[in-house]
Design an enzyme around this catalytic site. Sequence first.
Site, PDB file in Angstrom:
ATOM      1  N   THR A 123      46.216  39.703  42.562  1.00  0.00           N
ATOM      2  CA  THR A 123      44.976  39.492  41.815  1.00  0.00           C
ATOM      3  C   THR A 123      45.260  39.167  40.354  1.00  0.00           C
ATOM      4  OG1 THR A 123      42.991  40.636  40.986  1.00  0.00           O
ATOM      5  CG2 THR A 123      44.882  42.002  41.501  1.00  0.00           C
ATOM      6  N   ASP A 124      44.353  38.420  39.738  1.00  0.00           N
ATOM      7  CA  ASP A 124      44.469  38.147  38.304  1.00  0.00           C
ATOM      8  C   ASP A 124      44.278  39.404  37.459  1.00  0.00           C
ATOM      9  OD1 ASP A 124      41.724  38.480  38.652  1.00  0.00           O
ATOM     10  OD2 ASP A 124      41.169  36.558  37.754  1.00  0.00           O
ATOM     11  N   GLU A 125      43.743  40.460  38.069  1.00  0.00           N
ATOM     12  CA  GLU A 125      43.488  41.689  37.319  1.00  0.00           C
ATOM     13  C   GLU A 125      44.765  42.374  36.848  1.00  0.00           C
ATOM     14  OE1 GLU A 125      40.386  44.341  38.635  1.00  0.00           O
ATOM     15  OE2 GLU A 125      39.575  42.814  39.982  1.00  0.00           O
ATOM     16  N   TYR A 147      43.156  50.575  40.398  1.00  0.00           N
ATOM     17  CA  TYR A 147      43.287  49.487  41.374  1.00  0.00           C
ATOM     18  C   TYR A 147      44.286  48.443  40.894  1.00  0.00           C
ATOM     19  CZ  TYR A 147      42.419  44.869  43.268  1.00  0.00           C
ATOM     20  OH  TYR A 147      42.598  43.608  43.788  1.00  0.00           O
ATOM     21  N   LYS A 151      48.126  47.295  42.269  1.00  0.00           N
ATOM     22  CA  LYS A 151      48.509  45.938  42.658  1.00  0.00           C
ATOM     23  C   LYS A 151      49.687  45.436  41.815  1.00  0.00           C
ATOM     24  CE  LYS A 151      46.746  43.611  45.313  1.00  0.00           C
ATOM     25  NZ  LYS A 151      47.027  43.417  46.770  1.00  0.00           N
TER      26      LYS A 151
END
Length: 314
Positions: A123-125, A147, A151
């Site tokens: 994810t870009d997060e 979260y 990741k």
Amino acid sequence: MNIMITGGAGFIGSNFIRFIIEKTESTIVNLDLLTYAANLEYLKEIQQLPNYHFIQGNIKDSTLVMKTIQKFKIDCIINFAAESHVDNSIKNAEDFIQTNIVGTANLLECARLSKIRYLQISTDEVYGSLTEGYADENTFLNPSSPYSASKAAADHLVMSYHKTYDLNINIVRAANNYGPNQYKEKLIPLMLHQISNNKPLPIYGNGLNKRDWLYVEDFCRAIFIILECGKTGEIYNVSAHEEIDNLTLVKKLCHLCSYDERRIEFVEDRLGHDYRYAIETSKIESLGWKPKTNLEEGLIKTVKWYSETKQLES
């Protein structure tokens, strides 16, 4: 090619299975625990195909994973399996640590022992909040939530298996996906659920937090291209560069659904709420990928799908 797809009954995983089944004659093995956000109904049209197989199980179960690899002569694992809802990670991080970190570590070890390829869906997060500019694949990881931290940890594990064991890996970091099959805890299906049930539309803070939106079918095409011609050990960012703040997005949904914008309600902001995500995509574009669905078209398709399938009724 024989492919094990973990988390294939979830949002992106189910869309990818449907995509690849149409494109190839690959044997697809879907390993999914069937937690709350998974739904085999998403795959009912392909369940009887001879090259599709479903196994219910946990990615932390090394015995099951190894038996599946051996039984189906798996060539590649694509790991979609993840706990992904930020709010849930803030309330209780344990499931995120177990699935996203421990589960990934187990899949990597099984891939190493079996000498097969491994793709991690990320994810870009993991890059954290940006006030300006774009994160490329070499940008320092700066996650904000349990979260995104889980990741990021998983991504580091994947790269370590490439550097230490020369495992053939890729990591794919995507902007916010949307489209069919998404569980109603995420922003777009949540708003459509509220609209379909004539309820208020809750938005965190002042609604000005920005997200970059990517139609799920475009993301599936990107993964497929990476599967076919991605360079081993490389990370690929995938985004359609459809950046918009949450308030404007919800107003677009109101317009599409002929719903009163005055039903929008601002609620207490999320803890550690990132302001903006934005990623640079020249590397995936160098493989020939471009998004085909812009945000306006994608939202129309998404609203239509949820309306026709009645997935959001209480």
